[in-house]
Scaffold this motif. Structure first.
Motif, PDB file in Angstrom:
ATOM      1  N   ILE A  38       0.867  -1.190   0.000  1.00 51.95           N
ATOM      2  CA  ILE A  38       0.000   0.000   0.000  1.00 51.95           C
ATOM      3  C   ILE A  38       0.896   1.229   0.000  1.00 51.95           C
ATOM      4  N   ASP A  39       0.930   1.956  -1.111  1.00 52.18           N
ATOM      5  CA  ASP A  39       1.711   3.199  -1.217  1.00 52.18           C
ATOM      6  C   ASP A  39       3.176   3.013  -0.802  1.00 52.18           C
ATOM      7  N   THR A  40       3.711   1.851  -1.102  1.00 52.72           N
ATOM      8  CA  THR A  40       5.100   1.613  -0.725  1.00 52.72           C
ATOM      9  C   THR A  40       5.975   1.474  -1.968  1.00 52.72           C
ATOM     10  N   THR A  41       7.246   1.247  -1.757  1.00 51.85           N
ATOM     11  CA  THR A  41       8.170   1.128  -2.894  1.00 51.85           C
ATOM     12  C   THR A  41       8.217  -0.326  -3.369  1.00 51.85           C
ATOM     13  N   PRO A  42       8.619  -0.553  -4.624  1.00 47.74           N
ATOM     14  CA  PRO A  42       8.676  -1.933  -5.126  1.00 47.74           C
ATOM     15  C   PRO A  42       9.615  -2.786  -4.277  1.00 47.74           C
ATOM     16  N   ASN A  43       9.262  -4.045  -4.129  1.00 46.47           N
ATOM     17  CA  ASN A  43      10.083  -4.953  -3.335  1.00 46.47           C
ATOM     18  C   ASN A  43       9.793  -6.366  -3.794  1.00 46.47           C
ATOM     19  N   GLU A  44      10.667  -7.274  -3.408  1.00 41.04           N
ATOM     20  CA  GLU A  44      10.518  -8.662  -3.874  1.00 41.04           C
ATOM     21  C   GLU A  44       9.305  -9.350  -3.260  1.00 41.04           C
ATOM     22  N   ASP A  45       8.908  -8.901  -2.080  1.00 48.53           N
ATOM     23  CA  ASP A  45       7.886  -9.643  -1.342  1.00 48.53           C
ATOM     24  C   ASP A  45       6.471  -9.415  -1.844  1.00 48.53           C
ATOM     25  N   SER A  46       6.180  -8.208  -2.356  1.00 49.81           N
ATOM     26  CA  SER A  46       4.777  -7.940  -2.674  1.00 49.81           C
ATOM     27  C   SER A  46       4.434  -8.393  -4.083  1.00 49.81           C
ATOM     28  N   HIS A  47       3.182  -8.831  -4.223  1.00 52.26           N
ATOM     29  CA  HIS A  47       2.694  -9.273  -5.532  1.00 52.26           C
ATOM     30  C   HIS A  47       2.103  -8.112  -6.303  1.00 52.26           C
ATOM     31  N   ARG A  48       1.573  -7.135  -5.581  1.00 53.88           N
ATOM     32  CA  ARG A  48       0.970  -5.950  -6.209  1.00 53.88           C
ATOM     33  C   ARG A  48       1.298  -4.728  -5.368  1.00 53.88           C
ATOM     34  N   LEU A  49       1.470  -3.579  -6.036  1.00 53.43           N
ATOM     35  CA  LEU A  49       1.704  -2.314  -5.323  1.00 53.43           C
ATOM     36  C   LEU A  49       0.528  -1.397  -5.635  1.00 53.43           C
ATOM     37  N   LEU A  50      -0.334  -1.213  -4.686  1.00 54.63           N
ATOM     38  CA  LEU A  50      -1.506  -0.359  -4.901  1.00 54.63           C
ATOM     39  C   LEU A  50      -1.106   1.087  -4.586  1.00 54.63           C
ATOM     40  N   ILE A  51      -1.239   1.970  -5.587  1.00 49.27           N
ATOM     41  CA  ILE A  51      -0.879   3.383  -5.406  1.00 49.27           C
ATOM     42  C   ILE A  51      -2.171   4.183  -5.328  1.00 49.27           C
ATOM     43  N   THR A  52      -2.403   4.811  -4.184  1.00 48.84           N
ATOM     44  CA  THR A  52      -3.694   5.487  -3.993  1.00 48.84           C
ATOM     45  C   THR A  52      -3.778   6.819  -4.739  1.00 48.84           C
ATOM     46  N   HIS A  53      -2.651   7.546  -4.838  1.00 43.28           N
ATOM     47  CA  HIS A  53      -2.673   8.821  -5.572  1.00 43.28           C
ATOM     48  C   HIS A  53      -1.257   9.298  -5.853  1.00 43.28           C
ATOM     49  N   ALA A  54      -1.156  10.407  -6.598  1.00 46.85           N
ATOM     50  CA  ALA A  54       0.152  10.792  -7.165  1.00 46.85           C
ATOM     51  C   ALA A  54       0.915  11.815  -6.332  1.00 46.85           C
ATOM     52  N   HIS A  55       0.616  11.941  -5.037  1.00 44.81           N
ATOM     53  CA  HIS A  55       1.483  12.777  -4.194  1.00 44.81           C
ATOM     54  C   HIS A  55       2.750  11.988  -3.867  1.00 44.81           C
ATOM     55  N   SER A  56       3.877  12.685  -3.821  1.00 46.19           N
ATOM     56  CA  SER A  56       5.161  11.987  -3.753  1.00 46.19           C
ATOM     57  C   SER A  56       5.346  11.202  -2.462  1.00 46.19           C
ATOM     58  N   ASP A  57       4.562  11.523  -1.423  1.00 45.83           N
ATOM     59  CA  ASP A  57       4.700  10.740  -0.195  1.00 45.83           C
ATOM     60  C   ASP A  57       3.837   9.473  -0.226  1.00 45.83           C
ATOM     61  N   HIS A  58       3.231   9.173  -1.369  1.00 48.98           N
ATOM     62  CA  HIS A  58       2.398   7.967  -1.465  1.00 48.98           C
ATOM     63  C   HIS A  58       2.842   6.999  -2.553  1.00 48.98           C
ATOM     64  N   TYR A  59       4.021   7.197  -3.099  1.00 52.64           N
ATOM     65  CA  TYR A  59       4.546   6.226  -4.064  1.00 52.64           C
ATOM     66  C   TYR A  59       6.046   6.430  -4.097  1.00 52.64           C
ATOM     67  N   GLY A  60       6.758   5.411  -4.491  1.00 50.39           N
ATOM     68  CA  GLY A  60       8.184   5.605  -4.739  1.00 50.39           C
ATOM     69  C   GLY A  60       8.346   5.942  -6.210  1.00 50.39           C
ATOM     70  N   ARG A  61       9.313   6.802  -6.524  1.00 45.80           N
ATOM     71  CA  ARG A  61       9.598   7.083  -7.922  1.00 45.80           C
ATOM     72  C   ARG A  61       9.843   5.763  -8.670  1.00 45.80           C
ATOM     73  N   SER A  62      10.443   4.818  -7.928  1.00 44.63           N
ATOM     74  CA  SER A  62      10.770   3.525  -8.527  1.00 44.63           C
ATOM     75  C   SER A  62       9.511   2.732  -8.890  1.00 44.63           C
ATOM     76  N   ALA A  63       8.367   3.079  -8.280  1.00 45.74           N
ATOM     77  CA  ALA A  63       7.134   2.355  -8.594  1.00 45.74           C
ATOM     78  C   ALA A  63       6.721   2.553 -10.054  1.00 45.74           C
ATOM     79  N   MET A  64       7.180   3.642 -10.679  1.00 45.43           N
ATOM     80  CA  MET A  64       6.863   3.901 -12.086  1.00 45.43           C
ATOM     81  C   MET A  64       7.341   2.763 -12.980  1.00 45.43           C
ATOM     82  N   ALA A  65       8.473   2.192 -12.621  1.00 44.99           N
ATOM     83  CA  ALA A  65       9.122   1.212 -13.486  1.00 44.99           C
ATOM     84  C   ALA A  65       8.729  -0.222 -13.121  1.00 44.99           C
TER      85      ALA A  65
END
Ligand code: ZN
Length: 322
Positions: A38-65
């Motif tokens: 939930i609004d975290t950065t990509p990692n090996e453990d999670s199957h899905r990364l749910l991004i709630t909105h585009a404020h920078s404190d709610h996604y990692g830049r790395s989540a784009m890729a």
């Protein structure tokens, strides 16, 4: 925490050598074991990364890729403009149902920014989990058993956490040669929408980033132009106000104190709104996962005193270390 285990939900924080990574992983089962970030950065453990909105404190830049990322079409578009790179994850329209690895996820608007989304789903023991991100309007959120939500204005004893948007003051400030300070993503689009709702039909000039976001994300917003051109109505980020000519009337649209005249317009629920959301969603457990600092703990304490069960992110002791 025991209640959560009975509900088949395990919240996990992640820690690296630099400290805790933002927000949460939620482990649950449907037919198989799943881990949703939930609004975290990509990692090996999670199957899905749910991004709630585009404020920078709610996604990692790395989540784009990351192909695991999931965001609404408008959130993805805003992220592309803000980050200057392509979003490669899955997109949807807010309100759509998604099938993510056999889990049916419902999506709900939260009114916080354009494209902002809450996600809900059920686990194998019938527990409904709802992760909201930041919320301005909770009226479209469903009832749930586990609520994962914010506490930006969650301090019951801070008078600044109780407010109403001052549309009257905003209306009074609409005049020739005025400049509104509003953050490029979120507040600037709220300001344009409000101006049009209040009947202002003339050209609005904006800095280039706010203009691009507004043009790409909103439709039928009337004449908009770049700040380089002359205009009577200006919307710029608050830090730009000092660069504009002195003869302009300058206001910042914010709930926080600032050096200019301010007008109370917020993208968040105030304290009473947060309480109403928890009451209406009627969860067995509330997890307060945002923002950093003491507010999640303060709201959790208050909720516990009032007979709800709430856990702030700082009390989550299940940690994965990378
Ligand atoms: Zn936000």
């Amino acid at each position: 925490m025991k209640k959560l285990i009975d509900l088949g939900v395990l919240p996990i924080r992640r820690r690296s050598s630099k400290g805790y990574t933002p927000h949460l992983l939620i482990l649950f089962r449907s037919e198989k074991r799943h881990v949703f970030g939930i609004d975290t950065t990509p990692n090996e453990d999670s199957h899905r990364l749910l991004i709630t909105h585009a404020h920078s404190d709610h996604y990692g830049r790395s989540a784009m890729a990351s192909k695991k990322s999931v965001a609404s079409e408008k959130t993805a578009k805003a992220l592309e403009i803000l980050c200057g790179r392509r979003f490669v994850g899955t997109t949807f329209k807010v309100g759509d149902n998604l099938d993510m690895d056999g889990v049916r996820i419902r999506t709900h608007p939260t009114g916080h920014t354009i494209g902002s989304t809450a996600f809900s789903w059920e686990n194998e023991v019938g527990t409904t989990i709802l992760a909201t991100g930041d919320v301005k309007d909770s009226s479209h959120l469903p009832r749930c058993d586990v609520l994962v939500t914010e506490a930006t204005y969650g301090d019951p004893y801070d008078p600044q956490c109780r407010f109403k948007d001052d549309i009257g003051a905003f209306k009074d400030a609409i005049r020739e040669n005025v400049a509104f300070g509003a953050y490029s993503f979120g507040k600037a689009q709220r300001a344009v929408k409000l101006l049009r709702m209040l009947g202002y039909g003339e050209e609005i000039v904006m800095d280039s980033k706010s203009l691009e976001l507004t043009r790409e994300l909103m439709e039928h917003m009337g004449p908009l132009a770049d700040l380089g051109e002359n205009g009577k109505m200006r919307i710029v980020p608050p830090r730009y106000l000092n660069r504009l000519p002195d003869h302009l009337d300058k206001f910042v649209l914010t709930g926080r104190s600032c050096s200019h005249q301010r007008i109370q317009i917020s993208d968040h629920l105030d304290f009473d709104g947060l309480m109403e959301m928890v009451h209406d969603c009627n969860p067995e457990v509330t997890i307060l996962y945002h923002p950093p600092g003491g507010r999640p703990t303060k709201l959790a304490q208050y909720l516990n005193e009032k007979g709800f069960t709430a856990i702030p992110i700082d009390a989550i002791t299940n940690v994965m270390i990378h």
